[in-house]
Design an enzyme around this catalytic site. Sequence first.
Site, PDB file in Angstrom:
ATOM      1  N   ASP A 282      53.466  24.376  51.806  1.00 27.28           N
ATOM      2  CA  ASP A 282      53.634  24.388  50.392  1.00 27.28           C
ATOM      3  C   ASP A 282      54.359  25.728  50.079  1.00 27.28           C
ATOM      4  O   ASP A 282      54.297  26.826  50.741  1.00 27.28           O
ATOM      5  CB  ASP A 282      52.346  23.999  49.989  1.00 27.28           C
ATOM      6  CG  ASP A 282      52.558  23.488  48.326  1.00 27.28           C
ATOM      7  OD1 ASP A 282      53.660  23.615  47.964  1.00 27.28           O
ATOM      8  OD2 ASP A 282      51.584  22.832  48.070  1.00 27.28           O
TER       9      ASP A 282
HETATM   10  C1  NOJ Z   1      53.515  23.191  44.931  1.00 28.81           C
HETATM   11  C2  NOJ Z   1      52.849  21.746  44.997  1.00 28.81           C
HETATM   12  O1  NOJ Z   1      51.659  21.797  45.403  1.00 28.81           O
HETATM   13  C3  NOJ Z   1      53.625  20.828  45.863  1.00 28.81           C
HETATM   14  O2  NOJ Z   1      53.043  19.510  45.659  1.00 28.81           O
HETATM   15  C4  NOJ Z   1      55.133  20.786  45.598  1.00 28.81           C
HETATM   16  O3  NOJ Z   1      55.781  19.813  46.313  1.00 28.81           O
HETATM   17  C5  NOJ Z   1      55.667  22.109  45.677  1.00 28.81           C
HETATM   18  N1  NOJ Z   1      54.970  23.033  44.815  1.00 28.81           N
HETATM   19  C6  NOJ Z   1      57.190  22.141  45.259  1.00 28.81           C
HETATM   20  O4  NOJ Z   1      57.483  21.794  44.034  1.00 28.81           O
END
Ligand code: NOJ
Length: 763
Positions: A282
């Site tokens: 993430d």
């Molecule tokens: C953070 C989020 O936790 C995740 O769900 C998301 O896909 C990413 N950012 C990318 O935007």
Amino acid sequence: MKKLCLLGLFVSLASHSVLADNLPAPMENKDAFISNLMKQMTLEEKIGQLRLISIGPEMPREMIRKEIAAGNIGGTFNSITRDENRPMQDAAMRSRLKIPMFFAYDVIHGHRTIFPIPLALASSWDMDAIYHSGRIAAKEAAADSIDITFAPMVDISRDPRWGRTSEGFGEDTYLVSRIAGVMVKAFQGTGANAADSIMASVKHFALYGAVEGGRDYNTVDMSPLKMHQDYLPPYRAAIDAGAGGVMVALNSINGVPATANTWLMNDLLRKEWGFKGLAVSDHGAIFELIKHGVAKDGREAAKLAIKAGIDMSMNDSLYGKELPGLLKAGEIEQSDIDNAVREVLAAKYDMGLFKDPYLRIGKAEDDPADVYADSRMHRADARDVARRSLVLLENRNQTLPLKKTAKIALVGPLAKAPIDMMGSWAAAGRPALSVTLFDGMTRALGGESKLIYARGANITGDKKVLDYLNFLNFDAPEVVDDPRPAQVLIDEAVKAAKSADVVVAAVGESRGMSHESSSRTELNIPASQRELIKALKATGKPLVLVLMNGRPLSLLEEKQQADAILETWFSGTEGGNAIADVLFGDYNPSGKLPITFPRSVGQIPTYYNHLSIGRPFTPGKPGNYTSQYFDDTTGPLYPFGYGLSYTEFSLSDMALSSTTLNKTGKLDASVTLENTGKRDGETVVQLYIQDVTGSIIRPVKELKNFRKVMLKAGEKKVIHFTITEDDLKFFNAQLKYAAEPGKFNVQIGLDSQDVKQQSFELL
Ligand code: NOJ
């Protein structure tokens, strides 16, 4: 050098899909093709493939293209048009080995046409509708040059304080697992290599929905039994359905961050489950290993992540910076890097990008003149899916459906709220294109003349909350605030109510209240809106609450005050039309709650399938020394699986084909469902099973199957469910998945509490 030229030639031929018969066939043989390619890559080029870079408005495009052409970036996310992505792919085609880029995006519940938020999709219990929403999202995204989505999000959420409850499919392992498989198939269509498909990367692996206290990014502490039984199956279902990717969760699990968790990523995901796809961190998660306190610096963080099997580093700085040094010092092996590179290249291969790097980008002359052109939207589909996701919670005195001849006061801060209508994670959705409730009702009535509108209240009267919500949006204020004093707004709404036959109040949360990092300590409708509801109630006019929110709310007071309550969640681009369809009876609501509504925040957790306990509270026989909160009624406000219709349904007693089941046999459980009301309608017949006595404590019941059934007024239908040993299996103390002989209760109902029951024995 010769090899290199051959590969260059090969890619360029392949990219024009001209595969000459006499060429070696690496393209046909994925493993050989990738091995061949990897042999030609420098260490820098390999590490470049592991970097996933976010494209923001602040990002100098020239610099990004330079980096891509130098082979330093494997993929990007957040750039979402063909003309934005084409120059980046061109840059990749100028790189030494012409390895294509992929373009990722959070396509969660729609791309340009926004469908209801995932929690709402789950409320439809309609697998065809959910599939349809995902397929359209994939087609729209692919047509905009997106290759891969960070979805579906299948984190089980049993704590509605968690803002990301809105992004998942609710509290139930079986229902979420079913939807996980459906969404993966919808995104990937005939295969992730199809021009109208995108690769799915299931998230957030794992257990993100169980963050302590429902506070986002918090730790997760969980027994292996609970993980396997309740939280892990949805990810597994997505992987079994063929998800090409996995996004790794930001949380820790029993003391080890998921991003550094070799048990999770290697032992469980790859070895036990056989996952062969791409594991993406993430956003910034590798760096966060320092803050978690398991890495002393960036170097150690990168080492832990690559060792754990994190293939790509989202928003990377550390892989690019630290991996060369780590390798040189012998702290990681070449195979650690190679394994990750292989997964990235394999994912690109599976997305069809080696065959045609422009598969989804297309030719410039075919680019849409207007990416938001109506012809590119899927409004009718969005309206249909949205109608299916609405849940009727109350309807006293048949307040709903409304008569189109009635004079209606429409009030509330969410009546004209195009941004909120889309919900959070609205991808490329554009607020200006969403149909508000005001728009939808106006259209249904053929004009504004019978609608008296007043805002009535702001989303919140709390300046700190307002500032927080507006901090989330960079483009425009997320929450519009009417500067007039609260009492003036209320007086205006009361005046409108008094001059109407019925009041419709659109109240609840702004979308940012149910979002990443938006955890709440209360589940009430904000005070400013509760004051409005109180004042409306005092007018004595029939009061319909149209709720918009991304999590269960505690609605104790509102349940008393309102004559009808329609839970609409955040229902997407066509939300206003869909809600109007239900309010005016052009569509009969059929949604059911995929998550329990608690009476108060203090009751959490309230999930229906809790374990049996030694001193259960017995309704009707309250007493000391049973499990309860003595200061409130025990049990939820609205149970899992609950939802009303404009017609009435009744269920006969259940017939079981036998009172015993052999390990290899089948049992038929059937009920007669009757539409005893005056309208055609759909409902969801739900099958629950309880393993009465086991080697370990078992839940009081578990959803094992369901069927959404349409019946004409007066019609009856026998609904059959087949039960086999597979439905009775669970993880025992040794984590072995098996069924145990003994007594089982079977329950069939139209929600999880009001059920018909029979028993049988597994021999
Ligand atoms: C953070 C989020 O936790 C995740 O769900 C998301 O896909 C990413 N950012 C990318 O935007």
